[in-house]
Design an enzyme around this catalytic site. Structure first.
Site, PDB file in Angstrom:
ATOM      1  N   ARG A  46       0.846  -1.213   0.000  1.00  0.00           N
ATOM      2  CA  ARG A  46       0.000   0.000   0.000  1.00  0.00           C
ATOM      3  C   ARG A  46       0.876   1.257   0.000  1.00  0.00           C
ATOM      4  NH1 ARG A  46      -2.942  -3.363   3.729  1.00  0.00           N
ATOM      5  NH2 ARG A  46      -1.992  -2.311   5.522  1.00  0.00           N
ATOM      6  N   LYS A 136     -13.585  13.999   4.136  1.00  0.00           N
ATOM      7  CA  LYS A 136     -14.644  13.413   3.301  1.00  0.00           C
ATOM      8  C   LYS A 136     -15.451  12.386   4.086  1.00  0.00           C
ATOM      9  CE  LYS A 136     -14.702   9.773   0.679  1.00  0.00           C
ATOM     10  NZ  LYS A 136     -14.356   8.727  -0.294  1.00  0.00           N
ATOM     11  N   GLU A 177     -20.444  13.626   0.677  1.00  0.00           N
ATOM     12  CA  GLU A 177     -20.596  12.674  -0.432  1.00  0.00           C
ATOM     13  C   GLU A 177     -21.808  11.759  -0.266  1.00  0.00           C
ATOM     14  OE1 GLU A 177     -17.288   9.955  -1.044  1.00  0.00           O
ATOM     15  OE2 GLU A 177     -18.108   9.246  -2.938  1.00  0.00           O
ATOM     16  N   LYS A 219     -19.878  16.151  -3.146  1.00  0.00           N
ATOM     17  CA  LYS A 219     -19.341  15.079  -4.002  1.00  0.00           C
ATOM     18  C   LYS A 219     -20.460  14.108  -4.343  1.00  0.00           C
ATOM     19  CE  LYS A 219     -15.803  11.473  -4.174  1.00  0.00           C
ATOM     20  NZ  LYS A 219     -14.405  11.155  -3.891  1.00  0.00           N
TER      21      LYS A 219
HETATM   22  P1  13P Z   1     -14.647   6.446  -7.211  1.00  0.00           P
HETATM   23  O1  13P Z   1     -14.310   7.610  -8.100  1.00  0.00           O
HETATM   24  O2  13P Z   1     -13.859   5.200  -7.530  1.00  0.00           O
HETATM   25  O3  13P Z   1     -16.124   6.223  -7.087  1.00  0.00           O
HETATM   26  O4  13P Z   1     -14.115   6.836  -5.759  1.00  0.00           O
HETATM   27  C1  13P Z   1     -14.405   8.084  -5.263  1.00  0.00           C
HETATM   28  C2  13P Z   1     -14.588   8.011  -3.806  1.00  0.00           C
HETATM   29  O5  13P Z   1     -13.909   8.686  -3.071  1.00  0.00           O
HETATM   30  C3  13P Z   1     -15.625   7.136  -3.262  1.00  0.00           C
HETATM   31  O6  13P Z   1     -15.823   7.427  -1.912  1.00  0.00           O
END
Ligand code: 13P
Length: 339
Positions: A46, A136, A177, A219
């Site tokens: 990672r 986030k 998000e 988002k």
């Molecule tokens: P993806 O663009 O692969 O959907 O990932 C964005 C993300 O941060 C999901 O939480």
């Protein structure tokens, strides 16, 4: 509240021609991504993978911020420079995922609610110390037989708003998000209706929690046909439906909307963003916060091998550049070949 600093950070994250790299995969998610290239997920693999991404020269020309995972914000390069320092040197703002994942919502089969509010105030203070300037939190809404329920939408919106208020209190810009998933056979019209209902609930709760919209970012998913829907909407239809849905539900005080890619291919995600920006000016910046759509091609090229780092960085840089062009509505399919 330090709204001025929050606003400045939010605006910097959606600077023209730039967007966000989501590199905040949790342990189970990164394991899934590595499985595709037959690589075990260990602390070392990672670290190597994230070092390959973050040390890409010129990344800061197209990437304004990177969302890190708890393990990653504490890691650094093999030369022991903290990743946060590496990013800041490129002019990239470090951020952090602070939710603890979407878990089954009791009493509501097939639906989920995101956990992570307990102890969040203390964790936010630590992340700020570690160099994060934004955060986030992801909530997921599934479309299916009889779902989503109003209860699930509101429970997730309430969680997002509680998180956003705590994040601003800590001086960190919240990226809110709410992801309506593309899994399933639903139509683009169903996706648009669910996305609009979800966003309206999210902004109702953000207001109730006294969140300063000017110091936040949204988002969302794009408005798409379900993955298994027999009729798949084209690029223009997706762009129009997405912008219409956002116009109906997102206040103009929000500085920027940074889309997730959600399982779209890298090329399609870029084309969709480009089509929306090519439509002209919108009340908010329309940008990206892609995980898979930014990393996918680079991960394939890297394949876990040190010998492939330079090639993978080239592919990654190119992908970021194309999305930078899509931010201005200046992307075209012919630019793909230049890789
Ligand atoms: P993806 O663009 O692969 O959907 O990932 C964005 C993300 O941060 C999901 O939480």
């Amino acid at each position: 509240m330090r709204t001025k600093n929050l606003e400045a950070t939010a605006r910097a994250l959606v600077a023209k021609g730039k967007g966000i790299l989501a590199a905040d995969e949790s342990f189970p998610t990164i394991e899934k991504r590595f499985k595709k290239i037959n690589l075990p997920s260990t602390e070392e693999t990672r670290q190597s993978y994230r070092e390959m991404l973050f040390t890409t020269k010129g990344l800061g020309d197209f990437v304004s911020g990177v969302i890190l995972f708890d393990e990653t914000i504490r890691q650094g390069t093999s030369g022991r420079t903290p990743f946060t320092t590496v990013l800041e040197r490129e002019g990239i703002i470090p951020g952090i995922k602070v939710d603890k994942g979407a878990k089954a919502l009791a009493g509501y089969p097939g639906e989920k609610v995101t956990e992570g509010l307990d102890g969040l105030r203390d964790r936010l203070a630590e992340y700020r110390e570690l160099g994060a300037r934004f955060t986030k939190w992801r909530a997921v809404i599934a479309i299916g037989d009889g779902i989503p329920t109003r209860f699930c939408i509101d429970a997730n919106a309430h969680g997002l708003a509680r998180y956003a208020a705590l994040s601003q209190e800590a001086g960190l810009v919240p990226i809110v998000e709410p992801e309506v998933l593309m899994d399933g056979g639903h139509t683009i019209e169903q996706c648009e209706e669910v996305t609009e209902t979800t966003l309206k609930s999210v902004f109702f709760h953000l207001h109730a929690h006294r969140v300063a919209l000017e110091g936040s970012l949204l988002k969302p998913n794009m408005v798409l046909s379900g993955k298994e829907c027999p009729t798949q909407a084209g690029i223009e239809q997706v762009a129009e439906a997405t912008v219409r849905c956002l116009m109906r539900s997102v206040p103009g005080a929000v500085p920027g909307i940074v889309f997730l890619s959600g399982g779209q291919s890298a090329e399609i995600a870029t084309a969709h963003l480009n089509a929306m920006n090519a439509m002209g000016d919108h009340p908010w910046e329309l940008s990206f916060s892609y995980g898979r759509a930014l990393q996918g091609p680079a991960l394939e090229t890297w394949h876990g091998k040190a010998a492939n780092v330079a090639a993978a960085q080239k592919v990654f840089h190119h992908r970021a550049k194309l999305n930078g062009a899509a931010r201005r509505g200046e992307y075209s399919q012919s630019m793909e070949a230049a890789a």
